[in-house]
Design a protein around this motif. Structure first.
Motif, PDB file in Angstrom:
ATOM      1  N   ILE A   1       0.840  -1.196   0.000  1.00 25.05           N
ATOM      2  CA  ILE A   1       0.000   0.000   0.000  1.00 25.05           C
ATOM      3  C   ILE A   1       0.878   1.251   0.000  1.00 25.05           C
ATOM      4  CG2 ILE A   1      -1.697   1.338   1.319  1.00 25.05           C
ATOM      5  CD1 ILE A   1      -2.803  -1.220   2.396  1.00 25.05           C
ATOM      6  N   ARG A   2       0.538   2.203  -0.838  1.00 24.11           N
ATOM      7  CA  ARG A   2       1.238   3.491  -0.818  1.00 24.11           C
ATOM      8  C   ARG A   2       0.804   4.304   0.391  1.00 24.11           C
ATOM      9  NH1 ARG A   2       1.437   6.492  -6.705  1.00 24.11           N
ATOM     10  NH2 ARG A   2       2.866   5.082  -7.751  1.00 24.11           N
ATOM     11  N   VAL A   3       1.775   4.824   1.117  1.00 22.18           N
ATOM     12  CA  VAL A   3       1.491   5.708   2.253  1.00 22.18           C
ATOM     13  C   VAL A   3       2.168   7.045   1.964  1.00 22.18           C
ATOM     14  CG1 VAL A   3       1.771   6.089   4.715  1.00 22.18           C
ATOM     15  CG2 VAL A   3       1.340   3.776   3.862  1.00 22.18           C
ATOM     16  N   PHE A   4       1.353   8.074   1.768  1.00 18.88           N
ATOM     17  CA  PHE A   4       1.889   9.386   1.422  1.00 18.88           C
ATOM     18  C   PHE A   4       2.370  10.111   2.674  1.00 18.88           C
ATOM     19  CE2 PHE A   4      -0.884   8.357  -2.138  1.00 18.88           C
ATOM     20  CZ  PHE A   4      -0.052   8.665  -3.210  1.00 18.88           C
ATOM     21  N   LEU A   5       3.451  10.864   2.515  1.00 27.56           N
ATOM     22  CA  LEU A   5       4.076  11.554   3.634  1.00 27.56           C
ATOM     23  C   LEU A   5       3.854  13.051   3.584  1.00 27.56           C
ATOM     24  CD1 LEU A   5       7.480   9.605   3.593  1.00 27.56           C
ATOM     25  CD2 LEU A   5       5.381   9.062   4.848  1.00 27.56           C
ATOM     26  N   GLN A   6       3.084  13.512   2.630  1.00 21.21           N
ATOM     27  CA  GLN A   6       2.744  14.930   2.533  1.00 21.21           C
ATOM     28  C   GLN A   6       1.467  15.062   1.713  1.00 21.21           C
ATOM     29  OE1 GLN A   6       6.518  15.244  -0.342  1.00 21.21           O
ATOM     30  NE2 GLN A   6       5.607  17.224   0.006  1.00 21.21           N
ATOM     31  N   SER A   7       0.899  16.248   1.746  1.00 23.67           N
ATOM     32  CA  SER A   7      -0.369  16.460   1.049  1.00 23.67           C
ATOM     33  C   SER A   7      -0.168  16.430  -0.462  1.00 23.67           C
ATOM     34  CB  SER A   7      -0.984  17.797   1.465  1.00 23.67           C
ATOM     35  OG  SER A   7      -0.100  18.862   1.180  1.00 23.67           O
ATOM     36  N   LYS A   8      -1.240  16.115  -1.166  1.00 22.71           N
ATOM     37  CA  LYS A   8      -1.187  15.994  -2.622  1.00 22.71           C
ATOM     38  C   LYS A   8      -1.581  17.319  -3.273  1.00 22.71           C
ATOM     39  CE  LYS A   8      -2.945  11.262  -2.119  1.00 22.71           C
ATOM     40  NZ  LYS A   8      -3.495  11.478  -0.759  1.00 22.71           N
ATOM     41  N   PRO A   9      -0.998  17.646  -4.416  1.00 24.36           N
ATOM     42  CA  PRO A   9      -1.403  18.847  -5.146  1.00 24.36           C
ATOM     43  C   PRO A   9      -2.773  18.652  -5.795  1.00 24.36           C
ATOM     44  CG  PRO A   9       0.216  17.631  -6.419  1.00 24.36           C
ATOM     45  CD  PRO A   9       0.112  16.941  -5.084  1.00 24.36           C
ATOM     46  N   LYS A  10      -3.298  19.729  -6.339  1.00 25.80           N
ATOM     47  CA  LYS A  10      -4.652  19.666  -6.890  1.00 25.80           C
ATOM     48  C   LYS A  10      -4.720  19.036  -8.266  1.00 25.80           C
ATOM     49  CE  LYS A  10      -4.528  24.404  -8.741  1.00 25.80           C
ATOM     50  NZ  LYS A  10      -5.179  25.723  -8.689  1.00 25.80           N
ATOM     51  N   SER A  11      -3.571  18.846  -8.933  1.00 26.19           N
ATOM     52  CA  SER A  11      -3.622  18.265 -10.271  1.00 26.19           C
ATOM     53  C   SER A  11      -2.341  17.495 -10.573  1.00 26.19           C
ATOM     54  CB  SER A  11      -3.839  19.344 -11.331  1.00 26.19           C
ATOM     55  OG  SER A  11      -2.724  20.225 -11.379  1.00 26.19           O
ATOM     56  N   TRP A  12      -2.409  16.679 -11.614  1.00 29.34           N
ATOM     57  CA  TRP A  12      -1.269  15.904 -12.099  1.00 29.34           C
ATOM     58  C   TRP A  12      -0.314  16.827 -12.838  1.00 29.34           C
ATOM     59  CZ3 TRP A  12       1.561  11.844 -11.718  1.00 29.34           C
ATOM     60  CH2 TRP A  12       2.248  11.287 -12.795  1.00 29.34           C
ATOM     61  N   ARG A  13       0.970  16.633 -12.629  1.00 31.02           N
ATOM     62  CA  ARG A  13       1.973  17.505 -13.232  1.00 31.02           C
ATOM     63  C   ARG A  13       2.685  16.859 -14.417  1.00 31.02           C
ATOM     64  NH1 ARG A  13       4.188  19.589  -7.287  1.00 31.02           N
ATOM     65  NH2 ARG A  13       2.370  20.881  -6.840  1.00 31.02           N
ATOM     66  N   GLY A  14       2.205  15.713 -14.832  1.00 30.49           N
ATOM     67  CA  GLY A  14       2.775  15.057 -16.000  1.00 30.49           C
ATOM     68  C   GLY A  14       2.103  15.506 -17.281  1.00 30.49           C
ATOM     69  N   GLU A  15       2.403  14.817 -18.383  1.00 32.93           N
ATOM     70  CA  GLU A  15       1.873  15.202 -19.692  1.00 32.93           C
ATOM     71  C   GLU A  15       0.413  14.778 -19.873  1.00 32.93           C
ATOM     72  OE1 GLU A  15       4.306  13.605 -22.748  1.00 32.93           O
ATOM     73  OE2 GLU A  15       6.102  14.725 -22.182  1.00 32.93           O
ATOM     74  N   GLU A  16       0.004  13.700 -19.194  1.00 35.97           N
ATOM     75  CA  GLU A  16      -1.326  13.153 -19.419  1.00 35.97           C
ATOM     76  C   GLU A  16      -2.408  14.122 -18.941  1.00 35.97           C
ATOM     77  OE1 GLU A  16       1.768  10.237 -19.133  1.00 35.97           O
ATOM     78  OE2 GLU A  16       0.998  11.558 -17.578  1.00 35.97           O
ATOM     79  N   LEU A  17      -3.472  14.199 -19.707  1.00 37.44           N
ATOM     80  CA  LEU A  17      -4.597  15.064 -19.353  1.00 37.44           C
ATOM     81  C   LEU A  17      -5.727  14.267 -18.719  1.00 37.44           C
ATOM     82  CD1 LEU A  17      -5.802  17.929 -19.518  1.00 37.44           C
ATOM     83  CD2 LEU A  17      -6.673  17.353 -21.788  1.00 37.44           C
ATOM     84  N   PHE A  18      -5.890  13.027 -19.166  1.00 31.29           N
ATOM     85  CA  PHE A  18      -6.983  12.184 -18.682  1.00 31.29           C
ATOM     86  C   PHE A  18      -6.450  10.839 -18.195  1.00 31.29           C
ATOM     87  CE2 PHE A  18      -9.068  14.917 -21.850  1.00 31.29           C
ATOM     88  CZ  PHE A  18     -10.171  15.363 -21.123  1.00 31.29           C
ATOM     89  N   HIS A  19      -7.225  10.213 -17.346  1.00 27.37           N
ATOM     90  CA  HIS A  19      -7.026   8.811 -17.003  1.00 27.37           C
ATOM     91  C   HIS A  19      -8.201   8.024 -17.572  1.00 27.37           C
ATOM     92  CE1 HIS A  19      -6.515   5.081 -14.822  1.00 27.37           C
ATOM     93  NE2 HIS A  19      -7.758   5.178 -14.421  1.00 27.37           N
ATOM     94  N   LYS A  20      -7.896   6.991 -18.355  1.00 28.31           N
ATOM     95  CA  LYS A  20      -8.952   6.154 -18.908  1.00 28.31           C
ATOM     96  C   LYS A  20      -9.310   5.081 -17.886  1.00 28.31           C
ATOM     97  CE  LYS A  20     -10.312   3.397 -22.927  1.00 28.31           C
ATOM     98  NZ  LYS A  20      -9.898   2.845 -24.228  1.00 28.31           N
ATOM     99  N   VAL A  21     -10.559   5.041 -17.501  1.00 28.20           N
ATOM    100  CA  VAL A  21     -11.018   4.169 -16.433  1.00 28.20           C
ATOM    101  C   VAL A  21     -11.108   2.723 -16.911  1.00 28.20           C
ATOM    102  CG1 VAL A  21     -12.898   3.680 -14.813  1.00 28.20           C
ATOM    103  CG2 VAL A  21     -12.279   6.054 -15.355  1.00 28.20           C
ATOM    104  N   ARG A  22     -10.502   1.846 -16.147  1.00 29.54           N
ATOM    105  CA  ARG A  22     -10.612   0.424 -16.384  1.00 29.54           C
ATOM    106  C   ARG A  22     -11.550  -0.185 -15.347  1.00 29.54           C
ATOM    107  NH1 ARG A  22      -5.903  -1.779 -18.754  1.00 29.54           N
ATOM    108  NH2 ARG A  22      -6.822  -3.831 -18.414  1.00 29.54           N
TER     109      ARG A  22
END
Length: 475
Positions: A265-286
């Protein structure tokens, strides 16, 4: 795609595919190497786009399937030299470096504490902006084009051996490594059932076991670690000098600070930003993807993810829908799992039919990408301009089990059992749930807004054991 379920079957298939000339011990060693590092290779593929087949093939070739001195003594599986930017320890051996007189001299190779560090450094090496002209074109290829990658590595100067591409392609095809280019971390982890131990048992100099878990990493500029079996958020918080309250806030996908975690399981150590900073614009739902899974995969704030997609907590996207992960608000919300998402959920009277065409009829417990990996691709990021159908889920039948509240939302920690809209006195039919791999009573109780003790009482359970496939009453 269907993966092979055990190493014996895979090995027999490999022999048929062209390994008959190899010695049995060598085939066994190669299979053991693939078994040990395939999950890490798939994880790196999803993180960076480097095909898992290439990663595994190069690892096999460069390290002589983990038996070379460089691999055993320096955990260096890709022959990565020190270079001017390396400040760590070096391992010296003769390779292809010459002095001013043209004489062969020992080359400096990087030494890693763990094999997984080398796997990630291999990715960083190929993605280094300073090497963009050499290896940049590779990332424009499809990740299933292992032949193009093999040729491109040679063209970029990764190896001086003119037969390098042919050797790499032969390994990939002999061992059917290209099948890992089309599998998700989630699917592979589910097949394996546990995380591998990345250790070199044949090396007396390196006796300390090395696990994938517990090593700080980052995605989307957010630090996280991968939990070990039975760790809790409180354990991790104390080691990372965080308060339990803070680490709970960073990890809404985990139901409690004292809940024993499954490995991976991923355990985050800080808060997440409001958006993805990579090139992808969408996530295709599986199939099986939930908003919480997408939030964990891309390390994006869950509330902002809902807002960006014009959704409310409890709504879940339908299969093949596009969930926007960066930029402004979507023009319209993605197709949802139910065509009546705003109505109160009604109780199930029987166990959901898992074979039904409406996949959302099964109450799905949100898991992290590393846990079932319920989504790490199933999780396929979509780049800007990529065409994909967004309405394949729109013809789903109404789902009586659709949940209009987020079971992990702090704004809605508890909820009274839903009653029939036509009468406040209607007696609800018993509600059942069939356990899936990775379920705990804590997770199920959180999902159905009840308590562990309540579930145990309804089912006359003495302990907390959960066996996949068992039907239990939850309401």
């Amino acid at each position: 795609m269907v993966l092979f379920k055990n190493s014996l079957f895979v090995c027999l298939s490999i022999l048929v595919l062209g390994c008959a000339n190899a010695q049995p011990k060598e085939v066994e060693e190669k299979m053991a190497y693939i078994e040990r590092y395939r999950l890490l290779a798939v994880e790196e593929m999803e993180r960076t786009g480097i095909p898992a087949s290439i990663k595994l093939g190069q690892g096999l070739l460069e390290s002589r399937w983990g038996t070379s001195d460089l691999a055993r003594l320096a955990n260096n599986h890709f022959g990565i030299k020190c270079g001017k930017d390396w400040s760590g320890e070096g391992y010296y051996k003769e390779d292809d470096d010459l002095n001013d007189k043209g004489e062969l001299i020992k080359s400096c190779f990087r030494v890693y504490s763990h094999a997984d560090q080398c796997y990630r450094d291999h990715s960083a090496f190929l993605m280094n902006p300073a090497k963009k002209e050499r290896y940049g074109p590779l990332f424009e290829l499809k990740r299933t084009d292992y032949r193009g990658w093999a040729e491109g590595l040679k063209k970029g100067g990764y190896a001086t051996d003119p037969g390098y591409p042919a050797k790499l392609i032969k390994l990939i095809e002999d061992f059917d490594l290209h099948r890992y280019d089309e599998v998700s971390y989630q699917e592979l982890l589910s097949e394996m059932g546990t995380l591998p131990t990345l250790t070199q048992p044949d090396s007396p100099e390196k006796t300390k076991p090395v696990l994938v878990v517990g090593i700080p990493q980052s995605t989307n500029d957010v630090k996280f670690i991968v939990a070990a079996e039975n760790q809790t958020l409180k354990d991790i918080a104390s080691k990372q000098y965080l308060s339990p309250k803070a680490i709970m806030h960073y990890n809404p996908h985990i139901s409690g600070a004292d809940v024993p975690l499954k490995a991976g399981i991923r355990v985050f150590l800080q808060s997440k930003p409001k958006s993805w900073r990579g090139e992808e614009l969408f996530h295709k739902v599986r199939k099986g993807d939930l908003m919480i899974d997408i939030s964990v995969l891309y390390a994006v704030d869950l509330d902002k993810l809902y807002i960006r997609n014009r959704m409310i907590h409890g709504q879940e996207p339908g299969e093949n829908a596009l969930v926007k992960i960066r930029g402004g608000k979507a023009k319209k919300q993605p197709a949802l799992q139910s065509d009546q998402p705003n109505k109160k959920p009604t109780p199930l009277s029987t166990v959901p039919n898992q074979s039904a065409t409406t996949s959302t009829a099964k109450p799905t417990v949100p898991l992290t990408p590393a846990q079932n990996n319920t989504s790490r691709p199933a999780l396929q990021p979509i780049k800007v301009g990529t065409s994909a159908s967004t309405d394949l889920a729109s013809n789903n039948k109404p789902n009586p089990a659709a949940n209009s509240t987020d079971p992990f939302s702090k704004s809605n920690p508890t909820a009274a059992p839903t009653t029939n809209n036509n009468s406040n006195n209607t007696i609800l039919a018993p509600q059942y749930y069939q356990l899936i791999e990775g379920d705990t009573l804590e997770i199920v109780a959180q999902k159905f807004k009840t308590s562990v003790e309540g579930i145990k009482k309804l089912n006359n359970l003495a302990g907390n054991d959960c066996k996949a496939g068992t039907k239990i009453r939850v309401k």
